[in-house]
Write a protein that holds these residues in place. Structure first.
Motif, PDB file in Angstrom:
ATOM      1  N   ASN A 131       0.845  -1.209   0.000  1.00  0.00           N
ATOM      2  CA  ASN A 131       0.000   0.000   0.000  1.00  0.00           C
ATOM      3  C   ASN A 131       0.876   1.253   0.000  1.00  0.00           C
ATOM      4  O   ASN A 131       2.105   1.157   0.104  1.00  0.00           O
ATOM      5  CB  ASN A 131      -0.966  -0.001   1.198  1.00  0.00           C
ATOM      6  CG  ASN A 131      -0.254  -0.227   2.515  1.00  0.00           C
ATOM      7  OD1 ASN A 131       0.806   0.345   2.767  1.00  0.00           O
ATOM      8  ND2 ASN A 131      -0.821  -1.058   3.362  1.00  0.00           N
ATOM      9  N   GLY A 132       0.242   2.387  -0.112  1.00  0.00           N
ATOM     10  CA  GLY A 132       0.983   3.645  -0.171  1.00  0.00           C
ATOM     11  C   GLY A 132       1.678   3.971   1.141  1.00  0.00           C
ATOM     12  O   GLY A 132       2.780   4.530   1.163  1.00  0.00           O
TER      13      GLY A 132
ATOM     14  N   THR B 243      -3.249  16.733   4.912  1.00  0.00           N
ATOM     15  CA  THR B 243      -3.020  15.484   4.198  1.00  0.00           C
ATOM     16  C   THR B 243      -3.770  14.364   4.903  1.00  0.00           C
ATOM     17  O   THR B 243      -4.464  14.583   5.894  1.00  0.00           O
ATOM     18  CB  THR B 243      -1.511  15.163   4.085  1.00  0.00           C
ATOM     19  OG1 THR B 243      -1.334  14.061   3.192  1.00  0.00           O
ATOM     20  CG2 THR B 243      -0.889  14.819   5.431  1.00  0.00           C
ATOM     21  N   PHE B 244      -3.616  13.158   4.373  1.00  0.00           N
ATOM     22  CA  PHE B 244      -4.247  11.966   4.940  1.00  0.00           C
ATOM     23  C   PHE B 244      -3.255  11.284   5.884  1.00  0.00           C
ATOM     24  O   PHE B 244      -2.042  11.338   5.658  1.00  0.00           O
ATOM     25  CB  PHE B 244      -4.644  11.037   3.786  1.00  0.00           C
ATOM     26  CG  PHE B 244      -5.155   9.695   4.213  1.00  0.00           C
ATOM     27  CD1 PHE B 244      -6.331   9.579   4.929  1.00  0.00           C
ATOM     28  CD2 PHE B 244      -4.450   8.536   3.888  1.00  0.00           C
ATOM     29  CE1 PHE B 244      -6.801   8.330   5.321  1.00  0.00           C
ATOM     30  CE2 PHE B 244      -4.913   7.289   4.275  1.00  0.00           C
ATOM     31  CZ  PHE B 244      -6.093   7.187   4.990  1.00  0.00           C
TER      32      PHE B 244
ATOM     33  N   GLY C 206      -2.170   8.383   6.308  1.00  0.00           N
ATOM     34  CA  GLY C 206      -1.205   7.428   5.741  1.00  0.00           C
ATOM     35  C   GLY C 206       0.091   8.094   5.311  1.00  0.00           C
ATOM     36  O   GLY C 206       1.138   7.446   5.215  1.00  0.00           O
ATOM     37  N   SER C 207       0.020   9.385   5.054  1.00  0.00           N
ATOM     38  CA  SER C 207       1.191  10.143   4.625  1.00  0.00           C
ATOM     39  C   SER C 207       2.192  10.337   5.767  1.00  0.00           C
ATOM     40  O   SER C 207       3.393  10.406   5.525  1.00  0.00           O
ATOM     41  CB  SER C 207       0.717  11.505   4.107  1.00  0.00           C
ATOM     42  OG  SER C 207       1.744  12.175   3.449  1.00  0.00           O
TER      43      SER C 207
ATOM     44  N   THR D 131       2.394  16.483  -0.049  1.00  0.00           N
ATOM     45  CA  THR D 131       1.263  15.786  -0.681  1.00  0.00           C
ATOM     46  C   THR D 131       0.679  16.647  -1.791  1.00  0.00           C
ATOM     47  O   THR D 131       0.444  17.843  -1.579  1.00  0.00           O
ATOM     48  CB  THR D 131       0.170  15.505   0.369  1.00  0.00           C
ATOM     49  OG1 THR D 131       0.714  14.690   1.397  1.00  0.00           O
ATOM     50  CG2 THR D 131      -1.023  14.788  -0.249  1.00  0.00           C
TER      51      THR D 131
ATOM     52  N   GLU E 281      -2.526  10.446  -4.400  1.00  0.00           N
ATOM     53  CA  GLU E 281      -3.762  10.917  -5.032  1.00  0.00           C
ATOM     54  C   GLU E 281      -3.498  11.479  -6.426  1.00  0.00           C
ATOM     55  O   GLU E 281      -4.412  11.975  -7.074  1.00  0.00           O
ATOM     56  CB  GLU E 281      -4.390  12.018  -4.145  1.00  0.00           C
ATOM     57  CG  GLU E 281      -4.665  11.523  -2.732  1.00  0.00           C
ATOM     58  CD  GLU E 281      -5.135  12.611  -1.770  1.00  0.00           C
ATOM     59  OE1 GLU E 281      -5.156  13.796  -2.142  1.00  0.00           O
ATOM     60  OE2 GLU E 281      -5.475  12.267  -0.622  1.00  0.00           O
TER      61      GLU E 281
ATOM     62  N   LYS F  24      -8.783   5.222  -5.037  1.00  0.00           N
ATOM     63  CA  LYS F  24      -7.875   6.057  -5.805  1.00  0.00           C
ATOM     64  C   LYS F  24      -8.241   6.014  -7.303  1.00  0.00           C
ATOM     65  O   LYS F  24      -9.117   5.256  -7.707  1.00  0.00           O
ATOM     66  CB  LYS F  24      -6.422   5.610  -5.564  1.00  0.00           C
ATOM     67  CG  LYS F  24      -5.953   5.795  -4.107  1.00  0.00           C
ATOM     68  CD  LYS F  24      -6.053   7.227  -3.657  1.00  0.00           C
ATOM     69  CE  LYS F  24      -5.311   7.608  -2.395  1.00  0.00           C
ATOM     70  NZ  LYS F  24      -5.571   6.924  -1.149  1.00  0.00           N
TER      71      LYS F  24
END
Ligand SMILES: *Cc1c(COP(=O)(O)O)cnc(C)c1O
Length: 365
Positions: free
Chosen positions: A57-58, A83-84, A86-87, A130, A159, A185
Motif C-alpha cells: 500500500n501507499g 493530508t491523509f 497514511g502520509s 502531498t 492521489e 484512488k
C-alpha cells in the motif's frame, strides 16, 4: 431510490479477470511473479522513472522511503499538515518528530514561505509533501529548497497518479515518490502501493527492507529490521490492467471537474480547488464561504450521494497534539468550509447536475 453516487469507486478496464486467470494458471499466487514486474514496468514508463517497487500500500511505501532516507528516533520530518494520515503515520513508526506546515487557500497545497521558514529553523532530515486531490505542488521551488537545506524529498503522490507539473509526472521529482492503488484512488488493485526511488542504491535497499531484510545467504540471516511489504502477484495483475486505462481515467476525471465548474461557476460563495498545472482531478473539491458543508453532506446523503469534508489537518489531530506547526490558519479554514464531491469515472453529466441542483437548493442566503 436514486442510484448511489460514491466519491471515487473502483472502475475496472475489463482485462483484470483475464490477467488474474493467467496468474492462477501459472500458480504464481505469491508476492513476486511476472505481473509484479509488468506493473512496475508500466509505472516506470508512465512516470519516466528508473526504479519502481510494488508494495502492499501507499503507507508502506512512505515508511520504506523514511527508512531508506535514514530517518530514525528523534529525527525531524517536515510535512504538509493538510493530508491523509497514511502520509505521516510512518514518521511515528520511526519514532521521529513531525513538524507540520500550513497550506495555500486556493490549491490546498504546502505554503512555500512557511516551508522555507521551517527549513531555516528546523534541522530536518526529510520533507513529505502531498499533491492534494491530485493538484501538483510548486515543485521547482520545493526541489530547490530541499537542495539548499539538504533535506530528502518524499513526494506523496498517492492521489496524483496521472498529474503532471511542466510535463513531468507526479512522483518523479523527489528522491522518493509514492503512489497508492487503494480502493478509492484513480486506479485500484483493491490495495497496493508503488515506491519510486531516484537512486538505484535506494531502490535496492527498499527492496531488501520490504522482503524481511534477509541477508544474502542460503539460510535466513538477519541484522536489520525489515518488513513484509512486497506486493502480491495477484493484485499486480489487476494493476497491469488498470494502468492500461489510466489516460482515459484522467481524461474522465478532468471532464467531471469541468462539468462541476460549469454548473457552479455563477455561485459567488463557492470556490473550486485551483490547479496551476495539470491535475488528474482525482476528487472535485471546493469550499463554501457562507454555507455549512456538514449540512450539505447530510442533505446529499438523503439523496444517496456520498460527499466528505476535506482532510482534517494533522496538527489538529490528537495523535500529533505535541507537534510543532508553521501556521497561517488556512488548513483549519479548509476543513471547516470544504467538501469533496462524487467524482467516480462512471458518472454522467446528468449525475453531476443532480449533485449540483441539490447543492444549489441548500445554500444559505
Ligand atoms: C490514500 C493515501 C495514502 C495511503 O495510501 P494507502 O495505499 O491507503 O496506504 C497516503 N497519502 C495520501 C495523501 C493518500 O490519499
Amino acid at each position: 431510490m436514486n442510484k448511489r453516487l460514491f466519491l471515487s469507486p473502483p472502475h475496472m478496464s475489463g482485462n483484470e479477470q483475464k490477467y488474474i486467470d493467467e496468474v492462477f494458471k501459472s500458480n504464481y499466487i505469491a508476492p513476486l511473479g511476472e505481473f509484479v514486474d509488468r506493473f512496475e514496468q508500466k509505472v516506470k514508463e508512465y512516470t519516466s522513472s528508473k526504479n519502481a517497487l510494488g508494495v502492499i500500500n501507499g503507507t508502506s511505501a512512505i515508511h520504506l522511503a523514511l527508512r531508506v532516507a535514514g530517518v530514525g528516533a528523534g529525527d525531524t520530518v517536515l510535512s504538509s499538515s493538510m493530508t491523509f494520515i497514511g502520509s505521516v503515520a510512518p514518521i511515528l513508526y520511526q519514532n521521529a518528530k513531525a513538524v507540520f506546515i500550513d497550506s495555500y487557500k486556493d490549491t490546498y497545497n504546502i505554503d512555500l514561505e512557511l516551508l522555507e521558514d521551517a527549513m531555516k529553523k528546523e534541522s530536518s532530515k526529510a520533507l513529505i509533501i502531498t499533491h492534494l486531490y491530485g493538484v501538483m505542488c510548486e515543485m521547482d521551488k520545493i526541489v530547490e529548497l530541499c537542495k539548499k537545506y539538504n533535506v530528502v524529498l518524499i513526494e506523496d503522490a498517492a492521489e496524483a497518479l496521472g498529474s503532471f507539473y511542466k510535463g513531468k509526472s507526479a512522483g518523479s521529482f523527489g528522491d522518493f515518490g509514492i503512489f497508492s492503488f487503494n480502493g478509492n484512488k484513480i486506479l485500484t488493485t483493491s490495495g497496493a502501493g508503488m515506491l519510486l526511488c531516484k537512486d538505484e542504491k535506494d531502490h535496492k535497499k527498499a527492496l531488501f527492507l520490504s522482503t524481511q531484510a534477509k541477508e544474502p545467504y542460503l539460510h535466513y540471516e538477519h541484522k536489520e529490521i525489515g518488513y513484509n511489504y512486497r506486493l502480491s502477484n495477484v493484485l499486480a495483475a489487476i494493476g497491469v490492467a488498470q494502468m492500461e486505462v489510466l489516460e482515459q481515467r484522467v481524461a474522465k476525471k478532468r471532464e467531471i471537474f469541468s462539468w462541476y465548474e460549469k454548473e457552479l461557476k455563477d455561485i459567488e460563495e463557492i470556490a473550486l480547488q485551483k490547479d496551476n498545472y495539470h491535475s488528474n482531478r482525482w476528487l472535485t473539491a471546493l469550499i463554501f464561504e457562507k454555507s455549512n458543508p456538514l449540512k450539505i453532506i447530510e442533505i446529499l446523503e438523503k439523496s444517496n450521494i456520498e460527499s466528505r469534508p476535506l482532510w482534517k489537518a494533522m496538527h489538529t489531530q490528537e495523535l500529533f497534539k505535541d507537534c510543532k506547526f508553521y501556521a497561517n490558519g488556512v488548513s483549519e479554514e479548509l476543513f471547516s468550509k470544504g467538501l469533496c464531491l462524487p467524482s467516480g469515472t462512471l458518472m454522467t453529466q446528468n449525475d453531476v447536475k443532480r449533485v449540483c441542483n441539490i447543492i444549489k437548493e441548500c445554500l444559505d442566503d
